[in-house]
Design an enzyme around this catalytic site. Sequence first.
Site, PDB file in Angstrom:
ATOM      1  N   LYS A 174      49.994 -32.278  -1.610  1.00  0.00           N
ATOM      2  CA  LYS A 174      50.731 -32.055  -2.863  1.00  0.00           C
ATOM      3  C   LYS A 174      49.919 -32.503  -4.074  1.00  0.00           C
ATOM      4  O   LYS A 174      49.872 -31.807  -5.099  1.00  0.00           O
ATOM      5  CB  LYS A 174      52.083 -32.787  -2.803  1.00  0.00           C
ATOM      6  N   HIS A 225      53.633 -37.329  34.400  1.00  0.00           N
ATOM      7  CA  HIS A 225      53.831 -36.519  33.187  1.00  0.00           C
ATOM      8  C   HIS A 225      52.952 -35.270  33.225  1.00  0.00           C
ATOM      9  O   HIS A 225      53.401 -34.162  32.908  1.00  0.00           O
ATOM     10  CB  HIS A 225      53.467 -37.343  31.944  1.00  0.00           C
ATOM     11  N   GLY A 232      57.637 -31.710   0.590  1.00  0.00           N
ATOM     12  CA  GLY A 232      57.040 -31.610   1.917  1.00  0.00           C
ATOM     13  C   GLY A 232      56.659 -32.968   2.456  1.00  0.00           C
ATOM     14  O   GLY A 232      56.689 -33.974   1.740  1.00  0.00           O
ATOM     15  N   PRO A 233      56.283 -33.036   3.730  1.00  0.00           N
ATOM     16  CA  PRO A 233      55.923 -34.307   4.366  1.00  0.00           C
ATOM     17  C   PRO A 233      54.704 -34.949   3.700  1.00  0.00           C
ATOM     18  O   PRO A 233      53.926 -34.274   3.017  1.00  0.00           O
ATOM     19  CB  PRO A 233      55.600 -33.896   5.812  1.00  0.00           C
ATOM     20  N   PRO A 234      54.514 -36.252   3.912  1.00  0.00           N
ATOM     21  CA  PRO A 234      53.334 -36.928   3.353  1.00  0.00           C
ATOM     22  C   PRO A 234      52.042 -36.349   3.937  1.00  0.00           C
ATOM     23  O   PRO A 234      51.994 -35.933   5.095  1.00  0.00           O
ATOM     24  CB  PRO A 234      53.519 -38.390   3.803  1.00  0.00           C
ATOM     25  N   GLY A 235      50.996 -36.316   3.114  1.00  0.00           N
ATOM     26  CA  GLY A 235      49.676 -35.919   3.596  1.00  0.00           C
ATOM     27  C   GLY A 235      49.437 -34.434   3.669  1.00  0.00           C
ATOM     28  O   GLY A 235      48.436 -33.994   4.238  1.00  0.00           O
ATOM     29  N   THR A 236      50.338 -33.623   3.092  1.00  0.00           N
ATOM     30  CA  THR A 236      50.183 -32.170   3.197  1.00  0.00           C
ATOM     31  C   THR A 236      49.423 -31.558   2.025  1.00  0.00           C
ATOM     32  O   THR A 236      49.204 -30.346   1.999  1.00  0.00           O
ATOM     33  CB  THR A 236      51.560 -31.490   3.319  1.00  0.00           C
ATOM     34  N   HIS A 272      52.163 -43.157  36.466  1.00  0.00           N
ATOM     35  CA  HIS A 272      53.122 -42.695  35.462  1.00  0.00           C
ATOM     36  C   HIS A 272      52.559 -41.505  34.669  1.00  0.00           C
ATOM     37  O   HIS A 272      53.226 -40.472  34.521  1.00  0.00           O
ATOM     38  CB  HIS A 272      53.450 -43.863  34.512  1.00  0.00           C
ATOM     39  N   GLU A 273      51.348 -41.649  34.141  1.00  0.00           N
ATOM     40  CA  GLU A 273      50.754 -40.577  33.338  1.00  0.00           C
ATOM     41  C   GLU A 273      50.441 -39.340  34.177  1.00  0.00           C
ATOM     42  O   GLU A 273      50.547 -38.209  33.694  1.00  0.00           O
ATOM     43  CB  GLU A 273      49.475 -41.088  32.648  1.00  0.00           C
TER      44      GLU A 273
END
Length: 492
Positions: free
Chosen positions: A111, A336, A105-109, A332-333
């Site tokens: 494990k 969005h 799994g992804p980092p920081g989950t 710009h923001e």
Amino acid sequence: MLKEISLGLATALMIFAFVAGYDILPLVVLGLAGGALYFIADTKGLLKNFDIGTSNSSAAKITFEDIGGQDTAVKELRECLDFINYEDRVKKLGIRPLKGILLTGPPGTGKTLLAKAAASYTDSVFLACSGSEFVQIYAGAGAQRVRKLFSSAREKAKKKNKSSAIIFVDEVEVLGARRGQNSNHMEYDQTLNELLVQMDGLKVDDSVRILVIAATNRADMLDPALMRPGRFDRQVKVDLPDRQGRYEILKIHARNKPLAGEVDLNVIAKETFGFSGAHLESLTNEAAILAMRENCDQIYYRHLHEAIDKVIMGEKMEKRPGKEELYRVAVHETGHALASEMVRPGSVSALTVTPRGGALGYMRQHHEEDHYLYTREHLENQIAVMLAGAVAEEMVMGNRSTGAANDFEKAFQTAEKIIRSGLSDLGIVSWDSLSQEQKYNEIKNILDNQEKKAAEHLNKMRLVIDDTVNKLLEQEKVTGEEFRMIIKKNIA
């Protein structure tokens, strides 16, 4: 102690030989050469003891109840660990206990936390190490460390009168990468071969039953021999938490923090789509730091809201753009944000012109639900939101800027995703079989249509743009509620 005694005896013998009239120069040269070699080997780690991290005391503090957002992974891991806890039932049914469990799994989950909780659940000795600790430039050093790892697990379990031990190997892709990839350095392959041999040697009736738990976020790099049944028998997916999982994780990390009554962790969970457990821990910690800066006794919603921006974008930058640039960023923001509200009302969480990380401004959305499958309409709406910033710049200021470069890149990737998924007008196609002209024309067609859609909507909202920009320039940040109030006021 042995080193000091040996050094003293050698010095005494040298003095005795010198007094007796012997030529000791060759011995001095030989001693210096030997000392230099010893120093080099000791510095590089060849002669150092492989100090395994035995953390039974710290592991005992972590249980599965301390891990939130990973109910499926915990359930599957518990089932694997019950082979250790219920030995009699396992033998009666003729079950072969698992030798290895791979957490992917992804980092920081979480494990590593799961591995520590596994040791606590089974009352096992817990040994932790990293895959990078085994790879050395000296032939045989890595394989020797693998042997020492398994022998240390047995020795420490016997000393503590325990019948089981869990070996946790983090970043196992370094140790277990596909063989043959390092043609100039066979040490990698020798180390992996030794791990395979040690796992094959694990028996059901061993006095100390050893379970190997490994963690990686690159399972595709692992050697197939390591993944076959009888070695790493199970793969447990430890994925990013969903909304309910994020809520559970936030509750765990907020247990020792004084939250104000106004704080609803469900709202924070909704606004943190894509956050891992590590991100959420950092979020609550950063919110507490912000509260301390303001000398507050409690953590308020504004602290958590600010912490989300910090975790995503980084700390506020000291550099401040000039008036004209700041005005452009605000336009710009706002573009969005208006497009976001057009495609999904109520989706804007906040917009700001405060520089953070590499961005001069930022519009943050929150998600009503976590999505894992997307329709063409959904992807096209995303493209419209991405392009709306540049469209707003051109509408208000008459030209565009380089600030939209990242938006264009993401819009291009999303359009490509539409084609690859068979959702475009080309139908089901192979991306590689399309010519460059076909790809360009279809992507341009998708982007042009969404740019027109965004422009038509923003043209109707010119007053909203002006009011929002003025408010952004005045207070630097506008919340989603404030932004929707501006829209409501101008439409009414």
